[in-house]
Design a protein around this motif. Structure first.
Motif, short mmCIF file in Angstrom:
data_model
loop_
_atom_site.label_atom_id
_atom_site.label_comp_id
_atom_site.label_asym_id
_atom_site.label_seq_id
_atom_site.Cartn_x
_atom_site.Cartn_y
_atom_site.Cartn_z
N LEU A 164 -37.04 56.72 3.10
CA LEU A 164 -36.15 55.60 3.46
C LEU A 164 -35.51 55.72 4.84
O LEU A 164 -34.35 55.37 5.02
N GLN A 165 -36.27 56.24 5.81
CA GLN A 165 -35.74 56.26 7.19
C GLN A 165 -35.43 54.82 7.63
O GLN A 165 -36.29 53.94 7.58
N ASN A 166 -34.21 54.59 8.02
CA ASN A 166 -33.83 53.27 8.57
C ASN A 166 -32.48 53.40 9.26
O ASN A 166 -31.76 54.38 9.07
N LYS A 167 -32.14 52.40 10.06
CA LYS A 167 -30.93 52.52 10.88
C LYS A 167 -29.69 51.94 10.21
O LYS A 167 -28.65 51.81 10.86
N GLY A 168 -29.82 51.59 8.94
CA GLY A 168 -28.65 51.09 8.21
C GLY A 168 -28.51 49.59 8.29
O GLY A 168 -29.06 48.93 9.18
N VAL A 169 -27.77 49.04 7.34
CA VAL A 169 -27.71 47.57 7.20
C VAL A 169 -26.98 46.91 8.37
O VAL A 169 -27.33 45.80 8.76
N ASP A 170 -25.99 47.58 8.95
CA ASP A 170 -25.27 46.94 10.06
C ASP A 170 -26.20 46.78 11.26
O ASP A 170 -26.20 45.74 11.93
N TYR A 171 -27.00 47.82 11.55
CA TYR A 171 -27.96 47.72 12.64
C TYR A 171 -28.96 46.60 12.34
O TYR A 171 -29.29 45.80 13.22
N PHE A 172 -29.39 46.53 11.07
CA PHE A 172 -30.33 45.47 10.69
C PHE A 172 -29.72 44.10 10.98
O PHE A 172 -30.36 43.24 11.60
N CYS A 173 -28.48 43.90 10.53
CA CYS A 173 -27.85 42.58 10.71
C CYS A 173 -27.67 42.23 12.18
O CYS A 173 -27.87 41.08 12.59
N THR A 194 -33.77 49.14 3.40
CA THR A 194 -32.53 49.20 4.16
C THR A 194 -31.43 49.77 3.29
O THR A 194 -31.30 49.42 2.12
N THR A 195 -30.63 50.66 3.87
CA THR A 195 -29.54 51.29 3.13
C THR A 195 -28.21 51.01 3.84
O THR A 195 -28.20 50.60 5.01
N LEU A 196 -27.13 51.25 3.14
CA LEU A 196 -25.81 50.95 3.71
C LEU A 196 -25.60 51.75 5.01
O LEU A 196 -25.19 51.20 6.02
N LEU A 197 -25.92 53.04 4.95
CA LEU A 197 -25.75 53.90 6.13
C LEU A 197 -27.12 54.26 6.70
O LEU A 197 -28.11 54.25 5.97
N PRO A 198 -27.17 54.62 7.99
CA PRO A 198 -28.47 55.03 8.56
C PRO A 198 -29.00 56.27 7.84
O PRO A 198 -28.22 57.09 7.36
N ARG A 199 -30.33 56.36 7.78
CA ARG A 199 -30.96 57.54 7.17
C ARG A 199 -32.07 58.04 8.09
O ARG A 199 -32.88 57.25 8.57
N GLU A 200 -32.11 59.36 8.28
CA GLU A 200 -33.15 59.96 9.14
C GLU A 200 -34.47 60.15 8.39
O GLU A 200 -35.50 60.40 8.98
N GLY A 201 -34.43 60.09 7.06
CA GLY A 201 -35.64 60.31 6.28
C GLY A 201 -35.97 61.80 6.17
O GLY A 201 -35.19 62.65 6.61
N ASN A 202 -37.11 62.10 5.58
CA ASN A 202 -37.50 63.49 5.37
C ASN A 202 -38.23 64.05 6.58
O ASN A 202 -38.66 63.33 7.46
N ASP A 203 -38.37 65.37 6.58
CA ASP A 203 -39.09 66.04 7.67
C ASP A 203 -40.57 65.71 7.63
O ASP A 203 -41.13 65.37 6.59
N TYR A 204 -41.21 65.87 8.78
CA TYR A 204 -42.66 65.83 8.91
C TYR A 204 -43.21 67.12 8.28
O TYR A 204 -42.55 68.13 8.42
N MET A 234 -38.54 35.89 4.57
CA MET A 234 -38.26 37.24 5.07
C MET A 234 -37.27 37.87 4.09
O MET A 234 -36.10 37.51 4.04
N ILE A 235 -37.78 38.78 3.28
CA ILE A 235 -37.00 39.36 2.19
C ILE A 235 -36.63 40.80 2.54
O ILE A 235 -37.46 41.53 3.08
N VAL A 236 -35.40 41.17 2.27
CA VAL A 236 -34.95 42.53 2.63
C VAL A 236 -34.99 43.41 1.39
O VAL A 236 -34.49 43.05 0.33
N ASN A 237 -35.63 44.57 1.56
CA ASN A 237 -35.66 45.58 0.50
C ASN A 237 -34.41 46.44 0.65
O ASN A 237 -34.16 46.99 1.72
N VAL A 238 -33.61 46.51 -0.39
CA VAL A 238 -32.32 47.20 -0.34
C VAL A 238 -32.35 48.43 -1.23
O VAL A 238 -32.78 48.37 -2.39
N SER A 239 -31.90 49.56 -0.68
CA SER A 239 -31.84 50.79 -1.48
C SER A 239 -30.47 51.42 -1.33
O SER A 239 -29.68 51.03 -0.47
N GLY A 240 -30.19 52.42 -2.16
CA GLY A 240 -28.87 53.05 -2.08
C GLY A 240 -28.81 54.32 -2.90
O GLY A 240 -29.80 54.73 -3.50
#
Lengths: 258, 291
Positions: free
Chosen positions: B61-70, B35-45, B84-90
């Protein structure tokens, strides 16, 4: 729909073509519920180079005989190994996965099912479902040559079948989008499964004629469950998993240039 | 923890994707998707390629960001009775800290795993995890705002993983987990192009297990904090190698793709092995290597 990991038993093995194998699997208990267009992830034993499971579409579910059919094209080492299976062998499946094709939208709707290559596989199950639920399916199947057309008798038993071959050895010569059927008849919607260039050209026809259209994608997958995010497709909602959010997508949700 | 088996981030979604196959409460812990602070689309296929006994991925690191997670995901998982442990990246110490601070507010998230070792993002990720200074800077920034147990996930793509582990221990980490994926590359010889969209990717699966066991052994000897071992674990036998090398707990990653019920099988297999060897608990074998 609940997903399972199960060892199924190979009931029959058929070789409809030198490049294909048709496995009919069964179980001692009734097979789980599934919907046409869903797929399975098969574990390949005895192939050291094949680490991940192989996603294979459900070709047909015969409830009467408790059979799940997989029509498999021999592409790489994993699928070649699957073609070595014998009657009585077991095959480990994670299934049913993904969302299938659209349920019947209205009674009597005319649905064109377009398939090419191994992409014809899930259309058999879908065509049967549509017919049993009050829709009017019509198949349009494309192949290189007459000998590459698969399961023709089974398709014909379900609904009218129109064919194109690239060499003209069966049906009309050319690609599916060149078939005269498309000029003569209007369909309520279209479902497509096949090579991407074919799906793109059918999507173009659908857009031009203002016909709703869905396509079944086959991006490379790992987990099949929406966990690894490897099989993503760019959509209007961002990158989504083909395995979990697909494999069937409305063409308006994709970012294809059609 | 009810058992030493957890799931590795990015291989088990948010746990709920696997609820048809395992009782999540039978797993020691679930480390959810990065999970990252802002949403990330990740890399291309394409983001994935299979290799002998493993695979490479460059999801990014495709994810919808920490606010969406919360707001949307946490309510779905907060009542699952396991860790339930959250993996945090930045991409900077500041946004690692901001993301961790938001997760700190979530009552039912008992710990975070700080990812300073993702090989698939241009900014941040592994860049912090390959120097002692970079690793320490991120851990210090997060330590100031995060009050619960802090696990730091380490990269094997370094000269001395023990030195990095010591640096994050000194900066305030409560535990380390290792290894993240090994950076690799696969080439399509007909196209003369890399298969993955960003050329390289992180390698995982049983092919990397001996590298991971070696890293765990080196780090466990160097640090005083607990070590969580991961990398190619497919069976209870594999897990016990990590425990003997010095890991107090393990994570299962890529194996979830092959058998979605593998976690519980490994947990049961560890218990059977302990019984057969007259051991009452996992702690009796942690680091008990005759070397």
């Amino acid at each position: 729909m609940k997903k399972y990991v199960k060892d199924l038993t190979v009931k029959t093995v058929e070789y409809p073509h030198e490049l294909y194998v048709l496995l009919k699997l069964t179980d001692t208990e009734p097979l789980p519920e599934s919907f046409p267009g869903q797929f399975v992830e098969v574990k390949v034993e005895g192939s050291p180079q094949t680490f991940l499971r192989r996603p294979i579409s459900i070709n047909y579910v015969d409830r009467e005989n408790n059979e799940l059919w997989l029509l498999i094209k021999k592409v790489g080492e994993g699928t070649h190994q699957l073609a070595q299976l014998k009657v009585g062998d077991t095959l480990n499946l994670v299934f049913p996965l993904g969302n299938g094709f659209s349920p019947v939208r209205k009674q009597g709707e005319k649905v064109l099912l377009v398939g090419g290559g191994v992409g014809v596989a899930p259309l058999l199950d879908y065509g049967k479902y549509l017919k049993e639920h009050g829709a009017q399916p019509v198949f349009l199947l494309g192949a290189r040559s007459k000998s590459d057309l698969l399961e023709q008798n089974l398709f014909k038993a379900v609904a009218p079948v129109y064919v194109t071959t690239e060499d003209g050895s069966e049906g009309e010569k050319g690609f599916v989008t060149q078939h005269t059927l498309l000029n003569k008849e209007k369909f309520d919607r279209i479902s497509v499964c096949g090579p991407k260039p074919m799906m793109v050209s059918v999507a173009r026809y659908a857009k031009a004629t203002n016909t709703p259209c869905e396509v079944s994608l086959e991006n490379m997958m790992a987990c099949g469950l929406g966990a690894c995010l490897c099989c993503v497709e760019k959509t209007v909602k961002g990158n989504v998993c083909v395995c979990k959010d697909g494999p069937v997508f409305d063409i308006n949700d994709l970012t294809w240039e059609v | 923890m009810k058992n030493p088996v957890m799931t590795a981030s990015g291989t088990f979604g948010y746990g709920v994707e696997f609820a048809d196959f395992v009782n999540l409460e039978d797993i020691g812990g679930v480390i959810v998707k990065g999970t990252t602070l802002l949403p990330r689309e990740g890399n291309d296929y394409p983001r994935m390629v299979e290799t002998a006994s493993g695979m490479l991925n460059c999801v990014g690191l495709q994810n919808k960001g920490v606010d969406y997670f919360c707001e949307h995901i946490y309510p779905e998982i907060k009542d699952i009775r396991t860790n339930m442990i959250v993996n945090v990246s930045g991409s900077s110490p500041e946004d690692y800290a901001e993301c961790a601070a938001r997760v700190n507010e979530l009552a039912n998230i008992p710990a975070i795993e700080l990812n300073i070792s993702c090989p698939n993002v241009k900014q941040g990720g592994m860049a912090f995890g390959v120097t002692t200074e970079g690793a320490a800077a991120v851990v210090k920034a997060v330590r100031e705002v995060y009050k619960k147990p802090l696990i730091v996930k380490l990269s094997p793509n370094v000269t001395s993983i023990a030195d990095i582990a010591l640096a994050v221990q000194d900066a305030g980490a409560d535990a380390v987990s290792l290894i993240n994926t090994l950076m690799g590359m696969v080439i399509d010889i007909e196209k003369r192009k890399p298969v993955l969209s960003i050329a390289t990717g992180g390698m995982s699966g049983p092919a990397v297990k001996p590298v991971a066991v070696r890293c765990v052994w080196q780090v466990a000897k160097a640090v005083d904090i607990p070590v969580v071992g991961l990398g190619g674990i497919m069976t209870a036998h594999d897990a016990i190698e990590f425990l003997l090398a010095g890991a107090s707990a393990i994570e299962i990653g890529t194996a979830n793709f092959i058998d979605p019920a593998v976690t519980v099988k490994v947990a049961n297999g560890i218990n059977e092995w302990l019984d057969q060897h007259g051991c009452k608990s996992v702690s009796e074998i942690v680091g008990q290597l005759n070397a």
